[in-house]
Design an enzyme around this catalytic site. Structure first.
Site, PDB file in Angstrom:
ATOM      1  N   ARG A 155       0.858  -1.177   0.000  1.00 43.02           N
ATOM      2  CA  ARG A 155       0.000   0.000   0.000  1.00 43.02           C
ATOM      3  C   ARG A 155       0.900   1.234   0.000  1.00 43.02           C
ATOM      4  NH1 ARG A 155       1.525   0.986   4.449  1.00 43.02           N
ATOM      5  NH2 ARG A 155       0.496   2.985   4.499  1.00 43.02           N
ATOM      6  N   GLN A 192      -2.693  -0.771  10.624  1.00 43.13           N
ATOM      7  CA  GLN A 192      -1.410  -0.384  10.029  1.00 43.13           C
ATOM      8  C   GLN A 192      -0.536   0.397  10.999  1.00 43.13           C
ATOM      9  OE1 GLN A 192      -4.460   0.224   8.618  1.00 43.13           O
ATOM     10  NE2 GLN A 192      -4.347   0.252   6.385  1.00 43.13           N
ATOM     11  N   ASP A 223      -3.254   9.853   0.451  1.00 44.26           N
ATOM     12  CA  ASP A 223      -3.305   8.968  -0.713  1.00 44.26           C
ATOM     13  C   ASP A 223      -3.747   9.697  -1.967  1.00 44.26           C
ATOM     14  OD1 ASP A 223      -3.011   5.904   0.239  1.00 44.26           O
ATOM     15  OD2 ASP A 223      -3.963   7.082   1.807  1.00 44.26           O
ATOM     16  N   ASN A 253      -7.117  10.389   3.077  1.00 37.93           N
ATOM     17  CA  ASN A 253      -6.165   9.529   3.779  1.00 37.93           C
ATOM     18  C   ASN A 253      -6.961   8.445   4.508  1.00 37.93           C
ATOM     19  OD1 ASN A 253      -3.400   8.938   4.510  1.00 37.93           O
ATOM     20  ND2 ASN A 253      -3.927   9.567   6.590  1.00 37.93           N
ATOM     21  N   LYS A 254      -6.257   7.555   5.143  1.00 41.84           N
ATOM     22  CA  LYS A 254      -6.896   6.454   5.856  1.00 41.84           C
ATOM     23  C   LYS A 254      -8.044   6.951   6.730  1.00 41.84           C
ATOM     24  CE  LYS A 254      -7.501   2.392   7.679  1.00 41.84           C
ATOM     25  NZ  LYS A 254      -8.010   1.255   6.902  1.00 41.84           N
TER      26      LYS A 254
END
Length: 313
Positions: free
Chosen positions: A50, A180, A221, A231-232
């Site tokens: 990722r 993560q 991202d 983003n996450k």
């Protein structure tokens, strides 16, 4: 300069691509093999690599085809098929920027291998420079909160601060449901000898209230032209909390995509089993539904500073 394995987690060896399997960390540091573009796309969809690993995998997959095919006139139609596969792999991530770049080189008759290798070397140097910029924003005794994983940049930032005689420590959210933060970021920070504390995602407000956090640094991202970014999932609420407590909020971001604002960024919704199961074991009652948007959008006005990845400059 010691770089985390996550800083450059993909490499090309002869007729195969080796991919650090991030789903096995921190317990096993093992590498997957990809020999076709379908293998590469599968690794991306299954989140075995990722962040920057996906960028490297896209470029190395094209490079593998260049070295495999003798008749270069056949490259473009093959590249077009590969581009379609990557562009549909994960909707929030801007693979099209990469695939369009390679297709453009091919249509112009440029030396593809040289262009890809040049891009990758530029990417490596730009990532180091990005970490240097972030480190310059930190002062001695800072405690940084981060969310998810920024592919080796956080330990590099910490190491650069250490070289500048600035002691910094880190708080890392678990980053549910894939963890993560606790599996990847905490692992690489500890590996670099940097102080790190793991907290659950829902502890951020309390930890900030207690005065334990002086800076927030996250990744991105997808960056829209107006500065909004994806983003996450969970990043947006951290930005709101940082704003409330007047804590500087920095984002390490890629070049802007074609999105004009966050509203133009499509959010990937992953299978609900990713949320309802952990390590293959069901943790929620059978029959309940799950909803897992993998990303959220943080508006630009919550960002203290965008730290850009300056490619080609």
């Amino acid at each position: 300069m010691n770089l985390s394995p996550l800083f450059w987690p993909v490499r090309l060896e002869k007729d195969r691509i080796l991919i650090l399997d991030e789903t096995r960390l921190p317990h096993k540091e093992t590498y997957l093999q990809a020999r076709t573009f379908k293998d590469s796309v599968k690794a991306i969809k299954q989140m075995q690599t990722r962040a920057v690993g996906q960028v490297l995998l896209v470029m190395y997959t094209f490079l593998l085809e260049v070295r495999r095919i003798d008749d270069k006139s056949q490259l473009l139609p093959i590249f077009e098929r590969i581009a379609v596969a990557f562009n549909s792999a994960r909707p929030t991530l801007s693979f099209k920027m990469l695939t369009d770049m390679v297709l453009g080189w091919s249509r112009q008759g440029a030396p593809i291998e040289k262009m890809i290798l040049g891009f990758l070397e530029g990417l490596k140097q730009a990532r180091i420079k990005q970490a240097q910029q972030a480190a310059s924003l930190l002062v001695d005794a800072d405690t940084v909160l981060t969310h998810c994983n920024v592919s080796g940049l956080m330990p590099l930032i910490g190491d650069l601060c250490r070289q500048q005689h600035k002691k910094v420590s880190f708080y890392v959210t678990e980053t549910r449901p894939y963890l993560q933060g606790s599996r990847l970021t905490a692992w690489e920070l500890q590996k670099a000898g940097l102080p790190v504390t793991v907290i659950a995602d829902n502890m951020v407000a309390q930890v900030c209230f207690e005065g334990k956090i002086s800076k927030v640094i996250v990744g991105a991202d997808n960056l829209a032209k107006n500065g909004d970014f994806a983003n996450k999932i969970g990043t947006y609420q951290i930005a709101l909390i940082a704003k409330h407590f007047q804590i500087p909020f920095y984002v390490l971001c890629p070049p802007a995509s074609g999105a004009h604002s966050g509203k133009d960024i499509k959010i990937e919704v992953r299978p609900d089993k990713d949320l309802l199961e952990f390590a293959g074991v069901r943790v929620a009652p059978k029959g309940v539904n799950g909803y897992y948007p993998a990303f959220d959008i943080t508006p630009h006005y919550l960002v203290t500073k965008h730290i850009y990845l300056e490619l080609g400059r």
